[in-house]
Design a protein around this motif. Structure first.
Motif, PDB file in Angstrom:
ATOM      1  N   ARG A  76       5.448   5.707  10.461  1.00 17.16           N
ATOM      2  CA  ARG A  76       5.235   7.153   9.731  1.00 17.16           C
ATOM      3  C   ARG A  76       4.052   7.516  10.136  1.00 17.16           C
ATOM      4  O   ARG A  76       3.045   6.891  10.310  1.00 17.16           O
ATOM      5  N   THR A  77       3.962   8.888   9.708  1.00 12.86           N
ATOM      6  CA  THR A  77       2.463   9.344   9.827  1.00 12.86           C
ATOM      7  C   THR A  77       1.888   9.330   8.515  1.00 12.86           C
ATOM      8  O   THR A  77       2.528   9.075   7.304  1.00 12.86           O
ATOM      9  N   VAL A  84      -0.318  -0.177   3.646  1.00 12.80           N
ATOM     10  CA  VAL A  84       0.709  -0.121   4.684  1.00 12.80           C
ATOM     11  C   VAL A  84       0.430  -1.222   5.925  1.00 12.80           C
ATOM     12  O   VAL A  84      -0.775  -1.196   6.313  1.00 12.80           O
ATOM     13  N   ASP A  85       1.313  -1.832   6.234  1.00 12.19           N
ATOM     14  CA  ASP A  85       1.278  -3.063   7.100  1.00 12.19           C
ATOM     15  C   ASP A  85       2.649  -2.848   7.767  1.00 12.19           C
ATOM     16  O   ASP A  85       3.484  -2.668   7.299  1.00 12.19           O
ATOM     17  N   LEU A  86       2.749  -3.133   9.340  1.00  9.17           N
ATOM     18  CA  LEU A  86       3.727  -3.149  10.081  1.00  9.17           C
ATOM     19  C   LEU A  86       4.515  -4.731   9.807  1.00  9.17           C
ATOM     20  O   LEU A  86       5.628  -4.890  10.293  1.00  9.17           O
ATOM     21  N   ALA A 127       4.579   0.945  10.370  1.00  4.15           N
ATOM     22  CA  ALA A 127       3.548   1.192  11.094  1.00  4.15           C
ATOM     23  C   ALA A 127       3.054   2.481  10.932  1.00  4.15           C
ATOM     24  O   ALA A 127       3.876   3.270  10.516  1.00  4.15           O
ATOM     25  N   ILE A 128       1.878   2.869  11.194  1.00  6.15           N
ATOM     26  CA  ILE A 128       1.192   4.203  11.195  1.00  6.15           C
ATOM     27  C   ILE A 128       1.087   4.974  12.685  1.00  6.15           C
ATOM     28  O   ILE A 128       0.496   4.035  13.300  1.00  6.15           O
ATOM     29  N   GLY A 138       9.751   7.784  12.836  1.00  4.46           N
ATOM     30  CA  GLY A 138      10.589   7.419  13.453  1.00  4.46           C
ATOM     31  C   GLY A 138      10.598   5.934  13.680  1.00  4.46           C
ATOM     32  O   GLY A 138      10.277   5.149  12.522  1.00  4.46           O
ATOM     33  N   GLU A 139      10.953   5.366  14.790  1.00  8.56           N
ATOM     34  CA  GLU A 139      10.925   3.956  15.133  1.00  8.56           C
ATOM     35  C   GLU A 139       9.997   3.735  16.256  1.00  8.56           C
ATOM     36  O   GLU A 139       9.976   4.654  17.227  1.00  8.56           O
TER      37      GLU A 139
END
Length: 170
Positions: free
Chosen positions: A86-87, A19-21, A42-43, A48-49
């Motif tokens: 995201r969580t 996972v990477d933004l 993002a984590i 949301g955003e």
């Protein structure tokens, strides 16, 4: 090489969920590691955003407001973007195969590591080993660190500390 998961992939064939933004990095991951799942977001503490700052040198990308201010003051290439956030359990609910254990969680989310871990569902998702950035961690006072306290309360033990990364295991 700055990536723990890339080293594990090269040395032992490790596969997982990346996972990477930064979409540039996710595109490279998808090409280099097609057997992995690579997600661009993002984590954080809630789905949301959120506003992120993306730098030419991706190691400084962050959704943390304090780091955004500090990094943009010293680096000229930061670009503000709205990105999905995201969580950990939200991502794992979607991408982790049913019954799959989590052997290793590598968390490097530039300043929101505690919030991301705090949002985890520890009854459902218990990685065997967690590597997490713990800036300002003091080995002489580990209980002064929120990440340390959270993981210890979940049954983890601190196994190693190198530079800004703490490694915990069950």
């Amino acid at each position: 090489m700055l990536s723990n998961t890339a080293l594990l992939n090269i040395e032992s064939g490790w596969r997982g969920i990346n996972v990477d933004l930064d979409s540039r990095y996710v595109d490279r991951l998808r090409e280099a590691r097609p057997d992995d799942i690579s997600v661009c977001c993002a984590i954080g503490a809630a789905d949301g955003e959120i506003e992120a700052v993306i730098f030419e040198e991706g190691a400084f990308n962050t959704i943390d407001a304090d780091r955004q201010a500090r990094f943009t003051a010293t680096k000229s290439s930061g670009e503000r973007r709205i990105v999905p956030v995201r969580t950990i359990p939200s991502l794992l609910d979607e991408y982790l195969p049913a019954g799959q254990e989590i052997g290793f969680l590598n968390l490097d989310v530039e300043g929101v590591d505690f919030a991301a871990l705090n949002a985890n569902d520890w009854k459902q998702y218990r990685p065997k080993v967690i590597a997490v950035e713990t800036h300002a961690f003091d080995l002489h006072n580990p209980k002064g660190n929120d990440v340390f306290n959270l993981l210890v309360s979940q049954g983890y033990r601190l196994r190693a500390q190198m530079l800004v990364t703490s490694i915990f295991s069950l």
